[in-house]
Scaffold this motif. Structure first.
Motif, mmCIF file in Angstrom:
data_model
loop_
_atom_site.group_PDB
_atom_site.id
_atom_site.type_symbol
_atom_site.label_atom_id
_atom_site.label_comp_id
_atom_site.label_asym_id
_atom_site.label_seq_id
_atom_site.Cartn_x
_atom_site.Cartn_y
_atom_site.Cartn_z
ATOM 1 N N VAL A 172 0.827 4.159 -2.968
ATOM 2 C CA VAL A 172 0.599 5.575 -2.659
ATOM 3 C C VAL A 172 1.763 6.419 -3.164
ATOM 4 C CG1 VAL A 172 0.405 7.248 -0.773
ATOM 5 C CG2 VAL A 172 -0.948 5.162 -0.718
ATOM 6 N N ILE B 146 0.845 -1.209 0.000
ATOM 7 C CA ILE B 146 0.000 0.000 0.000
ATOM 8 C C ILE B 146 0.875 1.252 0.000
ATOM 9 C CG2 ILE B 146 -1.673 1.309 1.348
ATOM 10 C CD1 ILE B 146 -2.874 -1.352 2.182
ATOM 11 N N GLU B 147 1.937 1.255 0.766
ATOM 12 C CA GLU B 147 2.847 2.407 0.781
ATOM 13 C C GLU B 147 3.496 2.617 -0.581
ATOM 14 O OE1 GLU B 147 4.330 2.402 5.423
ATOM 15 O OE2 GLU B 147 5.353 1.110 3.979
#
Length: 151
Positions: free
Chosen positions: A19, A15-16
């Motif tokens: 993003v 997820i990081e």
């Protein structure tokens, strides 16, 4: 033995990474978009500058011939769409008749020359040359002649 899993598994999660990639892509698209926009604006400004330079040159040519001209028409105090006058640019050049008029948004110059294909033809026979290009569209061309009468 102690389980040291938390120390060995450092890094970014999925997820990081997504993003970060999304923010980077957004910044790149904004930079490219602004660059293309500025390029388009610069091309438009350059076109406008070329048109203004052409208009300035045309008006300069007309003003120089009018300055050295004579035999202007008597009735242009309210504005004439075309102007016919005599001009002698240099002492060694014979006097010639010149006309400026507007035709289809282009300033046309008629010149009664003593040489070339228009030498034996009268001025109103169609021997006109454009002095502005099609890039420049002129809607109104009027000449005003105001004689000061000495009393």
């Amino acid at each position: 033995m102690k389980n040291c899993k938390s120390k060995l598994q450092t890094g970014f999660s999925l997820i990081e990474m997504l993003v970060a990639l999304g923010v980077f892509s957004l910044v790149v698209f904004l930079i490219i978009g602004s660059f293309l926009s500025l390029r388009s604006v610069q091309k438009d400004a350059q076109s406008a500058q070329e048109i203004l330079n052409e208009l300035r040159f045309s008006l300069d040519v007309i003003a120089k011939e009018i300055t050295s001209g004579s035999a202007f028409p008597d009735k242009c105090e309210n504005g004439c769409g075309n102007i016919v006058f005599a001009s002698k640019v240099r002492p060694d050049v014979p006097l010639r008749t010149i006309e400026y008029k507007l035709a289809g948004g282009v300033i046309m110059k008629g010149d009664q020359k003593t040489y070339g294909e228009c030498a034996s033809l009268p001025l109103n026979s169609g021997c006109y040359q454009p002095i502005t290009s099609d890039k420049l569209r002129i809607d109104l061309l009027e000449f005003f002649i105001n004689y000061e009468k000495n009393i």
